[in-house]
Write a protein that holds these residues in place. Sequence first.
Motif, short mmCIF file in Angstrom:
data_model
loop_
_atom_site.label_atom_id
_atom_site.label_comp_id
_atom_site.label_asym_id
_atom_site.label_seq_id
_atom_site.Cartn_x
_atom_site.Cartn_y
_atom_site.Cartn_z
N SER A 103 10.58 6.35 8.32
CA SER A 103 9.56 6.64 8.69
C SER A 103 8.46 7.82 7.88
O SER A 103 7.31 7.35 7.62
N SER A 104 9.11 8.43 7.60
CA SER A 104 8.09 9.75 6.61
C SER A 104 8.09 8.89 5.39
O SER A 104 6.91 9.08 4.80
N ILE A 105 8.78 8.07 4.81
CA ILE A 105 8.56 7.43 3.48
C ILE A 105 7.19 6.50 3.89
O ILE A 105 6.43 6.29 3.05
N GLY A 106 7.39 5.81 4.93
CA GLY A 106 6.40 4.97 5.36
C GLY A 106 5.02 5.48 5.38
O GLY A 106 3.72 5.01 4.63
N TRP A 107 4.63 6.62 6.19
CA TRP A 107 3.60 7.24 6.24
C TRP A 107 3.14 7.71 5.10
O TRP A 107 2.08 8.04 4.61
N ALA A 108 4.08 8.39 4.06
CA ALA A 108 3.54 8.92 2.93
C ALA A 108 3.11 7.89 1.96
O ALA A 108 2.06 7.97 1.17
N THR A 109 3.70 6.71 1.84
CA THR A 109 3.19 5.51 1.12
C THR A 109 1.91 5.17 1.64
O THR A 109 1.01 4.82 1.03
N ASN A 110 1.78 4.88 2.89
CA ASN A 110 0.28 4.70 3.45
C ASN A 110 -0.93 5.58 2.75
O ASN A 110 -1.79 5.22 2.48
N PHE A 111 -0.42 6.77 3.03
CA PHE A 111 -1.49 7.86 2.48
C PHE A 111 -1.65 7.55 0.99
O PHE A 111 -2.69 7.56 0.26
N GLY A 112 -0.48 7.70 0.40
CA GLY A 112 -0.76 7.60 -1.32
C GLY A 112 -1.39 6.18 -1.84
O GLY A 112 -2.24 6.40 -2.69
N ILE A 113 -0.93 5.02 -1.20
CA ILE A 113 -1.35 3.88 -1.55
C ILE A 113 -3.08 3.61 -1.20
O ILE A 113 -3.78 3.20 -1.85
N GLY A 114 -3.12 4.03 0.11
CA GLY A 114 -4.42 4.09 0.42
C GLY A 114 -5.48 4.90 -0.32
O GLY A 114 -6.65 4.13 -0.74
N PHE A 115 -5.19 5.92 -0.71
CA PHE A 115 -6.15 6.75 -1.59
C PHE A 115 -6.09 6.28 -2.98
O PHE A 115 -7.12 6.36 -3.66
N THR A 116 -4.93 5.81 -3.52
CA THR A 116 -5.14 5.17 -4.84
C THR A 116 -5.77 4.02 -4.81
O THR A 116 -6.92 3.98 -5.95
N VAL A 117 -5.81 3.02 -4.04
CA VAL A 117 -6.60 1.91 -4.17
C VAL A 117 -8.07 2.18 -3.83
O VAL A 117 -9.07 1.66 -4.59
N LEU A 118 -8.31 3.23 -3.12
CA LEU A 118 -9.52 3.52 -2.62
C LEU A 118 -10.13 4.30 -4.01
O LEU A 118 -11.39 3.91 -4.53
N ALA A 119 -9.67 4.81 -4.75
CA ALA A 119 -10.11 5.48 -6.02
C ALA A 119 -10.09 4.63 -6.88
O ALA A 119 -11.04 4.61 -7.72
N ALA A 120 -9.33 3.44 -7.14
CA ALA A 120 -9.38 2.29 -8.13
C ALA A 120 -10.38 1.37 -7.82
O ALA A 120 -11.16 1.27 -8.81
N LEU A 121 -10.81 1.26 -6.81
CA LEU A 121 -11.90 0.40 -6.17
C LEU A 121 -13.36 1.08 -6.51
O LEU A 121 -14.39 0.28 -6.61
N LEU A 122 -13.43 2.50 -6.38
CA LEU A 122 -14.79 3.11 -6.45
C LEU A 122 -14.97 3.74 -7.92
O LEU A 122 -15.97 3.86 -8.36
N LEU A 123 -13.80 4.55 -8.37
CA LEU A 123 -14.02 5.53 -9.31
C LEU A 123 -13.89 4.58 -10.75
O LEU A 123 -14.53 5.22 -11.64
N VAL A 124 -13.16 3.79 -10.72
CA VAL A 124 -12.86 2.88 -12.04
C VAL A 124 -14.09 2.17 -12.09
O VAL A 124 -14.65 2.34 -13.60
N PRO A 125 -14.64 1.65 -11.38
CA PRO A 125 -16.15 0.72 -11.76
C PRO A 125 -17.19 1.95 -12.09
O PRO A 125 -17.91 1.80 -12.87
#
Length: 840
Positions: free
Chosen positions: A807-829
């Motif tokens: 469970s702790s792995i799942g929540w950490a992954t959700n936070f990490g992947i969620g913020f990473t993809v948000l940064a990729a979609l906004l900050l890279v362009p």
Amino acid sequence: MNLPGFSGLLDRANRFTIRHLEWVDQVTRSSPRLVIAGLLLLLLGSLASLFSIRFETDIFRLFPADRPAMRLLLDSLEWSGGANQAYFLLEGDPAALPAEAARLAERLRTLQVDGAPAFKRVVYRIYEESEAQRFTDLVAFSAAHPAAFVPLEETTVLLERFRPKAVDQALDQLTAELAGSIGASGVALSLADPLGLRSLILPRLKAGSQALDMDPSSPYFLSRDGRVLIMIAEPVKPVQEMAFARKLVAGINQARSGAQVKISCAGAHISAVIDEAAMKSNILSCIISSLVVVLGIFYAVYRRIWPTLMIPVILAVGVVLALGTAGLFLSSIHIISFAFMALIIGLGTDYSIHLYDRFHNERVAGATTDQAISLAVVDTGQGLFTAATTTALPFLALGWAEVRALSELGLLVGLGVIFSLYATLFLMPLLLRKTDTPERVYRPLPGLGLVRLWRLAGRWSRPLLWGAGGLVLLFFLLSLRTSFDGELKNLQPQHSEAFHAQELVEQHLNLAPRSLLVAVDGAGQSAVMQHNLAVEALVIRLAAEGRLQAWSSLGQIMNRRADQEQIVTRLQGIGFRADELTKKLYDKGFSVASFESYLKQLKGSSLTTVVDESVIIAQLEASPLRGVVDRHLVQDRSGWHALTYLYFKAGQLDQAGFVQELAKSVPAARVTGTDLVSQELLAAVRRSAVNGIAFGGILTLLLLLSHFKNVTGIISSLGPVLFGAVAMLGAMVLVGMKLNFMNIMVLVTIIGMGSDYGLHIQHRCAEGLAEQQEQNFIQAARSVLLSALTTIAGFGSLAFTDYGAMSSIGWATNFGIGFTVLAALLLVPATLRLVTTPRR
């Protein structure tokens, strides 16, 4: 990079990747049957290897056993039998507990597995009636040799027992006991100890035989509040024999059915079966539910049934090949490590999404089937190859980690990523060529609002980047407050019986919230006992200073030679003689012959004799209280081990300071405890994680450099990773989550997976006209967004399991992947629009 040699090496690596992908495209076009045949051969070999792997559930096997505190902890479990014993906690009305315990004990004693008794012994009281004579023998010995057991501080009380008036009172009490209905065993005890000295001795022995805080007045293993009674049973076979363990648990469930009180079970056998079933159920439900979500996302966007149905085939091939290959290196895999295969559902689908999305877009643009497949495999494949490599290598680098949890994770996920990529590159083109026709109409895919995102990033590039910098700083400051949860129990299923039983023990039976175990090892019993004196001296001082709640060792349970000598010296001064007691017995009307054994020992000066410690230990071992010795003195193939237990409240004892003091007093002593084990494991996990992150980061940097050959591309790939990792830690602080031995490895996951998102966008959007950049961004960003969603659906679904570790792995992954993809979609362009001026 101005180094010609290095630049040439990168060029050659890039050309090799392109030629390799061209070969894949060629072989899938010209030799589809050869591809299928080769794949089937690999699958058959992997299945053969897979069937040789066994799965484990013991949480301790995830961590290195060669660390001092962990090694002693595991040794102590073996010495005490705790590694193989079964525990039953009866919870309910105190008046009903003894009767229910008797019924359960009888059922367990008669329980059979495969026609043979299931348990060697079942105990729930200090001693059973069948051992009454042995208990009487111990009482007789202690009554004749009180200096061996009566605490030194109670010497004055002992001396008073031999005063004429006290002797008369004891014999009057004896008369009353014998006149009452005390049974044959009660009569034997009274005759063995006519002066009632056992009241000074037995409480000490009973307290020393227990690791738990029990009611000293009860003959049962009962908590002080009377609400919980504990029963201990020893199965005839070890936990490793899972077929026996499963049948045993089935029998236990039948034995406790119909009980009038609540009965919870714990122990290695119960956990191995019940927790294994719970873990497998959790993992299976996560895999199935996440697969359904992943397939639903894919079909909702692309509206193609055959590519959707191909994804489970690709995933199955990747997982089987990964497990089969891992089986060549591993004889067993922990069930928690296997749970990480859920990550392959997200990652494996990523490659299918990117490949099919490019194919679909090229078909919309008018390309033929072969042209679209070639562009997808060779051009998009370059990004996929680099992305898969940057994901797999950091994980594979963990294969050499000293922590098994990390090494198995790295090997399984790294191999799964590689095999999922190749399964996609080989199988998806075969399917597309088989199902696609020139007449099939391909319509533009939905933009998912990415056009507005691209234009927003262009219009507000600087504010977005400055805002991201501010957020990174905020999350970084929050991450400084990150704490670590070292409790191994919190990694277990939170609603399992074992977890509930542990909570019951902590609530009703714990001597203190914290404990330490000190072991002194040696070749001989007497030498070990002698060396343990220094440990006892240190512990006595700590207890006197109020730094301990309780403690126990053989030296606390029986008197050492020095203490006996002090008591004997004072007993000699009272001048008590056997003849005096004989006369009083006669005067009180007793048959003196009934006390012949006791009187004979008194005439032999037993009261004033210092008893050798080995004799005392032998007497205890021959009695029903042999657990006193078993708990504090152990012999195995390596020699003898004297054990001392310390109990204290949080903040009461400086554990690091105690370890240092112990090292000075007894350099050879070993010490363990939950906190010490956690510190060792944390250090090992930290080293493994740091090494994996550093090594994986360097490899990722080199691979990105070979792909982009410029700083902008590398920043675009690693920038979202930095943002995602820092934001993950900050968000965990905000919601009250802690790092633990398992979710700390998500940081490695973020480096591997997160760099893919920026890579794909940078790869497609770095060059071209403004209009083309926008279209390329929509196509790449759609694939990245869907990839992140499938990763969250696949791996992040573990957040909803009952198993604390997953469970702790799942929540950490959700936070990490969620913020990473948000940064990729906004900050890279935003970065691209800021540093480049597209041609019009």
